[in-house]
Scaffold this active site. Structure first.
Site, PDB file in Angstrom:
ATOM      1  N   ALA A  44       3.104   3.061 -25.515  1.00 22.50           N
ATOM      2  CA  ALA A  44       1.649   3.189 -25.590  1.00 22.50           C
ATOM      3  C   ALA A  44       1.051   1.901 -25.028  1.00 22.50           C
ATOM      4  O   ALA A  44       1.673   0.844 -25.087  1.00 22.50           O
ATOM      5  CB  ALA A  44       1.224   3.379 -27.033  1.00 22.50           C
ATOM      6  N   CYS A 103       0.390   4.908  -7.484  1.00 19.34           N
ATOM      7  CA  CYS A 103       1.083   6.202  -7.465  1.00 19.34           C
ATOM      8  C   CYS A 103       0.678   7.146  -8.599  1.00 19.34           C
ATOM      9  O   CYS A 103       0.171   8.229  -8.332  1.00 19.34           O
ATOM     10  CB  CYS A 103       2.593   5.976  -7.486  1.00 19.34           C
ATOM     11  SG  CYS A 103       3.161   5.217  -5.957  1.00 19.34           S
TER      12      CYS A 103
HETATM   13  P1  NAD Z   1       0.227   0.884   1.647  1.00 20.54           P
HETATM   14  O1  NAD Z   1      -1.184   1.352   1.684  1.00 20.54           O
HETATM   15  O2  NAD Z   1       0.592  -0.400   0.978  1.00 20.54           O
HETATM   16  O3  NAD Z   1       0.777   0.787   3.155  1.00 20.54           O
HETATM   17  C1  NAD Z   1       0.543   1.738   4.145  1.00 20.54           C
HETATM   18  C2  NAD Z   1       0.406   0.976   5.467  1.00 20.54           C
HETATM   19  O4  NAD Z   1       0.397   1.908   6.557  1.00 20.54           O
HETATM   20  C3  NAD Z   1      -0.884   0.169   5.586  1.00 20.54           C
HETATM   21  O5  NAD Z   1      -0.550  -1.187   5.808  1.00 20.54           O
HETATM   22  C4  NAD Z   1      -1.592   0.775   6.806  1.00 20.54           C
HETATM   23  O6  NAD Z   1      -2.269  -0.196   7.576  1.00 20.54           O
HETATM   24  C5  NAD Z   1      -0.416   1.349   7.578  1.00 20.54           C
HETATM   25  N1  NAD Z   1      -0.771   2.435   8.525  1.00 20.54           N
HETATM   26  C6  NAD Z   1      -1.468   3.567   8.299  1.00 20.54           C
HETATM   27  N2  NAD Z   1      -1.536   4.319   9.417  1.00 20.54           N
HETATM   28  C7  NAD Z   1      -0.856   3.648  10.389  1.00 20.54           C
HETATM   29  C8  NAD Z   1      -0.576   3.906  11.766  1.00 20.54           C
HETATM   30  N3  NAD Z   1      -0.976   5.029  12.351  1.00 20.54           N
HETATM   31  N4  NAD Z   1       0.113   2.979  12.455  1.00 20.54           N
HETATM   32  C9  NAD Z   1       0.532   1.842  11.857  1.00 20.54           C
HETATM   33  N5  NAD Z   1       0.304   1.545  10.556  1.00 20.54           N
HETATM   34  C10 NAD Z   1      -0.384   2.439   9.828  1.00 20.54           C
HETATM   35  O7  NAD Z   1       1.036   2.104   1.019  1.00 20.54           O
HETATM   36  P2  NAD Z   1       2.384   2.075   0.136  1.00 20.54           P
HETATM   37  O8  NAD Z   1       2.091   1.616  -1.235  1.00 20.54           O
HETATM   38  O9  NAD Z   1       3.474   1.465   0.929  1.00 20.54           O
HETATM   39  O10 NAD Z   1       2.636   3.656   0.053  1.00 20.54           O
HETATM   40  C11 NAD Z   1       2.950   4.426   1.193  1.00 20.54           C
HETATM   41  C12 NAD Z   1       3.263   5.841   0.754  1.00 20.54           C
HETATM   42  O11 NAD Z   1       4.422   5.824  -0.098  1.00 20.54           O
HETATM   43  C13 NAD Z   1       2.158   6.502  -0.075  1.00 20.54           C
HETATM   44  O12 NAD Z   1       2.128   7.882   0.220  1.00 20.54           O
HETATM   45  C14 NAD Z   1       2.616   6.285  -1.503  1.00 20.54           C
HETATM   46  O13 NAD Z   1       2.125   7.277  -2.376  1.00 20.54           O
HETATM   47  C15 NAD Z   1       4.112   6.392  -1.376  1.00 20.54           C
HETATM   48  N6  NAD Z   1       4.872   5.649  -2.394  1.00 20.54           N
HETATM   49  C16 NAD Z   1       4.446   4.422  -2.801  1.00 20.54           C
HETATM   50  C17 NAD Z   1       5.171   3.720  -3.751  1.00 20.54           C
HETATM   51  C18 NAD Z   1       4.699   2.377  -4.237  1.00 20.54           C
HETATM   52  O14 NAD Z   1       5.213   1.923  -5.271  1.00 20.54           O
HETATM   53  N7  NAD Z   1       3.782   1.704  -3.571  1.00 20.54           N
HETATM   54  C19 NAD Z   1       6.361   4.273  -4.273  1.00 20.54           C
HETATM   55  C20 NAD Z   1       6.768   5.520  -3.809  1.00 20.54           C
HETATM   56  C21 NAD Z   1       6.023   6.194  -2.870  1.00 20.54           C
END
Ligand code: NAD
Length: 441
Positions: free
Chosen positions: A258, A266
């Protein structure tokens, strides 16, 4: 193998560095100018334990390089990961514009056989959508290449991302294409040695698995938060209840804490996106919707407790020290962090806030800038200067055993609000402080 990763965020950069570290040649494509500038100096633009060393080592060995667009990063690649953001829209639906954009760029630049790996958390149907966009771009160019899209959801946790990536519980692949699956098996082979972790399923099941796992974890947290309210009402201690439940092997002890509510990039968005997906399918995900609303209410809980404590003369003019801003320890990520809700509510009630986090101060400065009433301070003791009360919102190790007698001398109202049940109420009270935890009736 030659690997391209689009998006150098928490997921993309960890993926890129871990594959480079086992000998692949990896190109990271990142369009954010600040992120790419840092990466080109082999600096990681956010906090993730061990990642800076991994990136520096692989950049130095020329196994990792950084470019700002897909046109420079894709030629010659055998595998291309999409690891871009899928933030929530106001409806709860995942915003797919970054994924669609990346797919279109791949279609415009691909120059040979390619497996496209959809790693962003995205709704069922995304693999088919990405495949469609790429096929359309190829047709518009009048060229033919073998390109297959595979779903490969990511289960890493910020704060232990490298370990989770290299030693995760499972590697889920959603594809019906044997050749694409064979390429993926080969790529993941170094992380699949101890026992078979690869699970191949159809793309829709793979996509749904990611949402199901996150929503299950969030459900456990919201259930415990709901029970915590009941514990307070009936005079039980949720920490005792948690221990009593967790030893049952059918239940297990993980994610039964809790607290001040779940946050991060996420759980909040994935729970909402699952509920949206259900509505789109003509269903109502009642339990999932309740998980979200219990959490939103829980994020107000600490403020309610503080406001109730100071009800007699109000919060105006009071100073509250806040320890912990990141949504959880070992990350600087403040996306949807419960500390934001607490601090906004305190400021709106006229209180002053002195806040500290061991690594998220830069994220906090980006979020709030100069904000009337809020002071972001250099260390935990500075937050206590002139404070009436202390609220701990993130369970950083460094906050687990403070000197309670010192706290009692520092805090004018001699009261602490423990949003993560870090402390033993009796020890805190023995030092002359009032103690308010979560669910400790
Ligand atoms: P984030 O926002 O930190 O990073 C995404 C990056 O992609 C950004 O830096 C953005 O500038 C870049 N980007 C977007 N479009 C682009 C393009 N066309 N060309 C080049 N760069 C581009 O996101 P994150 O936290 O790494 O998460 C990414 C995905 O993974 C999400 O869908 C998230 O739900 C999933 N995910 C995240 C986690 C976590 O703990 N952060 C864990 C599992 C899954």
């Amino acid at each position: 193998m030659r690997v391209t990763v689009i998006g150098a965020g928490y997921v993309g950069l960890v993926t890129a560095a871990c594959f480079a570290d086992v000998g692949n040649t990896v190109v990271c494509v990142e369009r954010d100018p600040q992120r790419i500038a840092a990466l080109r100096k082999a600096q990681v633009p956010f906090y993730e334990p061990g990642l800076s060393e991994l990136v520096a080592r692989n950049a130095q060995a020329s196994r990792m390089r950084f470019v700002e667009d897909v046109a420079q990063g894709l030629p010659g690649a055998q595998v291309c990961f999409i690891a871009v953001g899928t933030p929530p829209l106001p409806s709860g639906q995942a915003d797919m514009s970054q994924v669609r954009g990346a797919a279109a760029e791949i279609g415009r630049c691909v120059d040979g056989p390619l497996v496209v790996v959809q790693k962003s958390t995205a709704p069922v149907g995304t693999v088919a959508m990405v495949q469609g966009i790429i096929d359309q771009e190829l047709a518009a160019r009048g060229v033919q290449h073998w390109v297959r899209v595979v779903s490969n959801p990511e289960f890493l946790k910020e704060g232990s991302a490298i370990d989770d990536f290299t030693r995760g519980d499972r590697i889920v692949l959603g594809s019906r294409d044997e050749r694409a699956v064979a390429v993926m098996r080969e790529l993941y082979r170094p992380f699949n040695r101890n026992h078979e972790k690869i699970m191949v399923m159809d793309p829709a099941s793979s996509e749904l698995t990611k949402y199901a796992a996150n929503t299950m974890l969030a459900t456990r947290i919201s259930f415990m938060n709901e029970l915590a309210r009941l514990a307070e009402a009936v005079g039980a201690d949720i920490e005792q209840v948690r221990l009593g439940m967790g030893v049952d092997q059918r239940i297990g002890s993980h994610f039964l804490y809790a607290g001040a509510g779940y946050g991060g990039s996420c759980f909040p968005k994935d729970v909402k996106a699952l509920a949206f997906m259900a509505r789109e399918a003509g269903l109502r995900a009642e339990l999932t919707e309740a998980v979200d609303s219990v959490n939103q209410r829980q994020k107000q809980r600490m403020f309610e407790k503080i406001a109730a404590h100071f009800a007699a003369d109000g919060l105006r003019g009071k100073t509250i020290a806040v320890w912990g801003l990141a949504f959880k320890p070992n990350t600087d990520d403040m996306r949807d962090a419960p500390a934001i809700d607490l601090i906004e509510a305190l400021l709106a009630a006229g209180a002053r806030v002195r806040a500290f986090d061991p690594v998220a101060m830069e994220s906090a400065r980006r979020l709030w800038g100069e904000r009337e009433g809020l002071e972001l301070v250099a260390d935990a003791p500075s937050a206590l200067e002139g404070a009436d009360a202390l609220a701990v919102v993130t369970e950083w190790h460094a906050f687990r055993s403070p000197d309670f007698e010192q706290l009692a001398r520092s805090l004018k109202a001699r009261v602490v609000f423990d949003g993560r049940n870090l402390w033993e109420p009796a020890s805190v009270r023995a030092a002359g402080l009032s103690y308010h935890g979560i669910g400790r009736g």
